[in-house]
Write a protein that holds these residues in place. Structure first.
Motif, PDB file in Angstrom:
ATOM      1  N   ARG A   1     -36.879 -57.192 -10.000  1.00  0.00           N
ATOM      2  CA  ARG A   1     -38.181 -56.771 -10.529  1.00  0.00           C
ATOM      3  C   ARG A   1     -38.733 -55.589  -9.729  1.00  0.00           C
ATOM      4  NH1 ARG A   1     -43.556 -59.621  -9.450  1.00  0.00           N
ATOM      5  NH2 ARG A   1     -42.231 -60.694  -7.967  1.00  0.00           N
ATOM      6  N   ALA A   2     -38.606 -55.639  -8.418  1.00  0.00           N
ATOM      7  CA  ALA A   2     -39.167 -54.598  -7.546  1.00  0.00           C
ATOM      8  C   ALA A   2     -38.370 -53.297  -7.586  1.00  0.00           C
ATOM      9  CB  ALA A   2     -39.248 -55.107  -6.117  1.00  0.00           C
ATOM     10  N   SER A   3     -37.142 -53.349  -8.034  1.00  0.00           N
ATOM     11  CA  SER A   3     -36.301 -52.139  -8.034  1.00  0.00           C
ATOM     12  C   SER A   3     -36.867 -51.039  -8.934  1.00  0.00           C
ATOM     13  CB  SER A   3     -34.862 -52.476  -8.428  1.00  0.00           C
ATOM     14  OG  SER A   3     -34.814 -52.891  -9.781  1.00  0.00           O
ATOM     15  N   ASP A   4     -37.713 -51.389  -9.895  1.00  0.00           N
ATOM     16  CA  ASP A   4     -38.343 -50.398 -10.786  1.00  0.00           C
ATOM     17  C   ASP A   4     -39.663 -49.860 -10.229  1.00  0.00           C
ATOM     18  OD1 ASP A   4     -36.312 -50.648 -12.677  1.00  0.00           O
ATOM     19  OD2 ASP A   4     -37.361 -52.237 -13.767  1.00  0.00           O
ATOM     20  N   TRP A   5     -40.156 -50.430  -9.137  1.00  0.00           N
ATOM     21  CA  TRP A   5     -41.419 -50.004  -8.556  1.00  0.00           C
ATOM     22  C   TRP A   5     -41.230 -48.728  -7.740  1.00  0.00           C
ATOM     23  CZ3 TRP A   5     -42.966 -55.320  -5.999  1.00  0.00           C
ATOM     24  CH2 TRP A   5     -43.233 -56.248  -6.996  1.00  0.00           C
ATOM     25  N   PRO A   6     -42.308 -47.960  -7.517  1.00  0.00           N
ATOM     26  CA  PRO A   6     -42.216 -46.777  -6.643  1.00  0.00           C
ATOM     27  C   PRO A   6     -41.852 -47.190  -5.212  1.00  0.00           C
ATOM     28  CG  PRO A   6     -44.354 -46.886  -7.773  1.00  0.00           C
ATOM     29  CD  PRO A   6     -43.644 -48.151  -8.062  1.00  0.00           C
ATOM     30  N   THR A   7     -41.392 -46.220  -4.437  1.00  0.00           N
ATOM     31  CA  THR A   7     -41.013 -46.462  -3.045  1.00  0.00           C
ATOM     32  C   THR A   7     -41.913 -45.649  -2.121  1.00  0.00           C
ATOM     33  OG1 THR A   7     -38.718 -46.767  -3.736  1.00  0.00           O
ATOM     34  CG2 THR A   7     -39.088 -46.374  -1.413  1.00  0.00           C
TER      35      THR A   7
ATOM     36  N   ALA B   1     -39.052 -47.897  11.479  1.00  0.00           N
ATOM     37  CA  ALA B   1     -39.215 -47.114  10.247  1.00  0.00           C
ATOM     38  C   ALA B   1     -39.190 -48.030   9.025  1.00  0.00           C
ATOM     39  CB  ALA B   1     -38.142 -46.046  10.156  1.00  0.00           C
ATOM     40  N   LEU B   2     -40.173 -47.834   8.151  1.00  0.00           N
ATOM     41  CA  LEU B   2     -40.407 -48.749   7.037  1.00  0.00           C
ATOM     42  C   LEU B   2     -40.181 -48.066   5.698  1.00  0.00           C
ATOM     43  CD1 LEU B   2     -41.689 -51.692   6.750  1.00  0.00           C
ATOM     44  CD2 LEU B   2     -43.776 -50.492   6.142  1.00  0.00           C
ATOM     45  N   ARG B   3     -39.536 -48.794   4.794  1.00  0.00           N
ATOM     46  CA  ARG B   3     -39.448 -48.392   3.385  1.00  0.00           C
ATOM     47  C   ARG B   3     -39.746 -49.627   2.559  1.00  0.00           C
ATOM     48  NH1 ARG B   3     -34.154 -46.697   1.774  1.00  0.00           N
ATOM     49  NH2 ARG B   3     -35.128 -46.363  -0.226  1.00  0.00           N
ATOM     50  N   LYS B   4     -40.527 -49.425   1.498  1.00  0.00           N
ATOM     51  CA  LYS B   4     -40.879 -50.562   0.650  1.00  0.00           C
ATOM     52  C   LYS B   4     -41.043 -50.104  -0.787  1.00  0.00           C
ATOM     53  CE  LYS B   4     -45.914 -50.170   0.984  1.00  0.00           C
ATOM     54  NZ  LYS B   4     -47.159 -50.878   1.068  1.00  0.00           N
ATOM     55  N   HIS B   5     -40.766 -51.023  -1.718  1.00  0.00           N
ATOM     56  CA  HIS B   5     -41.160 -50.867  -3.108  1.00  0.00           C
ATOM     57  C   HIS B   5     -42.530 -51.509  -3.226  1.00  0.00           C
ATOM     58  CE1 HIS B   5     -37.338 -49.479  -4.702  1.00  0.00           C
ATOM     59  NE2 HIS B   5     -36.696 -50.481  -4.131  1.00  0.00           N
ATOM     60  N   TYR B   6     -43.422 -50.927  -4.028  1.00  0.00           N
ATOM     61  CA  TYR B   6     -44.772 -51.484  -4.122  1.00  0.00           C
ATOM     62  C   TYR B   6     -45.274 -51.438  -5.561  1.00  0.00           C
ATOM     63  CZ  TYR B   6     -46.294 -46.623  -4.389  1.00  0.00           C
ATOM     64  OH  TYR B   6     -46.469 -45.330  -4.776  1.00  0.00           O
ATOM     65  N   ASN B   7     -46.216 -52.339  -5.841  1.00  0.00           N
ATOM     66  CA  ASN B   7     -46.804 -52.442  -7.179  1.00  0.00           C
ATOM     67  C   ASN B   7     -48.257 -52.883  -7.026  1.00  0.00           C
ATOM     68  OD1 ASN B   7     -46.675 -52.451 -10.079  1.00  0.00           O
ATOM     69  ND2 ASN B   7     -46.740 -54.677  -9.958  1.00  0.00           N
ATOM     70  N   PHE B   8     -49.168 -52.179  -7.699  1.00  0.00           N
ATOM     71  CA  PHE B   8     -50.576 -52.539  -7.666  1.00  0.00           C
ATOM     72  C   PHE B   8     -50.952 -53.334  -8.907  1.00  0.00           C
ATOM     73  CE2 PHE B   8     -50.570 -48.770  -4.904  1.00  0.00           C
ATOM     74  CZ  PHE B   8     -51.171 -49.314  -3.797  1.00  0.00           C
TER      75      PHE B   8
END
Length: 151
Positions: free
Chosen positions: A78-84, A143-150
């Motif tokens: 599900r998160a793979s489609d979110w912005p990074t 160092a951080l990378r994340k997918h996020y969704n509001f």
């Protein structure tokens, strides 16, 4: 310690009840709302964001909390489609205007809610949720990378 918590809550209740009687007598204040950003450190389980008083009734709302769980395959898909979004090692304040859900794909961060909340460690593979209206401090450890969704 339990006795101190009970006495503390009783004193708050009495104060609010007396305030409501005074307001009702003067008819100038129909509704009182009190906000506490931090209760004493000795009472960590008694941290409340708002205490509202309406017509002599007291209601307490717990401060918003960060939720974290290990992401399963469905969460990752599900998160793979979110912005990074990403950043390097740093420390900064942040506030959420709306709910955010994120999947950390690299790194580690310690997020501490403002007002005395407990720090929460979030690392690669974790799915975290931040409630709308929450303010906190992000302490990025690697160092951080994340997918996020509001929303």
């Amino acid at each position: 310690l339990e006795m101190h918590k009970s006495v503390f809550l009783l004193l708050i209740g009495l104060f609010l009840f007396n305030a409501s009687l005074a307001a009702a007598a003067s008819n100038s204040i129909a509704d009182l709302a009190f906000s506490f950003s931090r209760l004493p450190a000795a009472t960590p389980s008694l941290r409340y964001k708002h205490i509202n008083l309406r017509g002599g009734c007291v209601s307490m709302t717990a401060a918003p909390k960060i939720t974290v769980k290990v992401a399963d395959d469905k969460d990752k898909e599900r998160a793979s489609d979110w912005p990074t979004w990403g950043c390097g090692v740093s420390k900064f304040p942040w506030s959420y205007g709306e709910k955010e859900t994120c999947l950390v794909i690299q790194g580690e961060v310690v997020v501490t809610p403002s007002g005395g909340g407990e720090p929460v460690t979030i690392k690669a593979g974790d799915l975290a949720s931040f409630p709308a209206g929450m303010s906190c401090t992000w302490d990025v450890k690697s160092a951080l990378r994340k997918h996020y969704n509001f929303g």
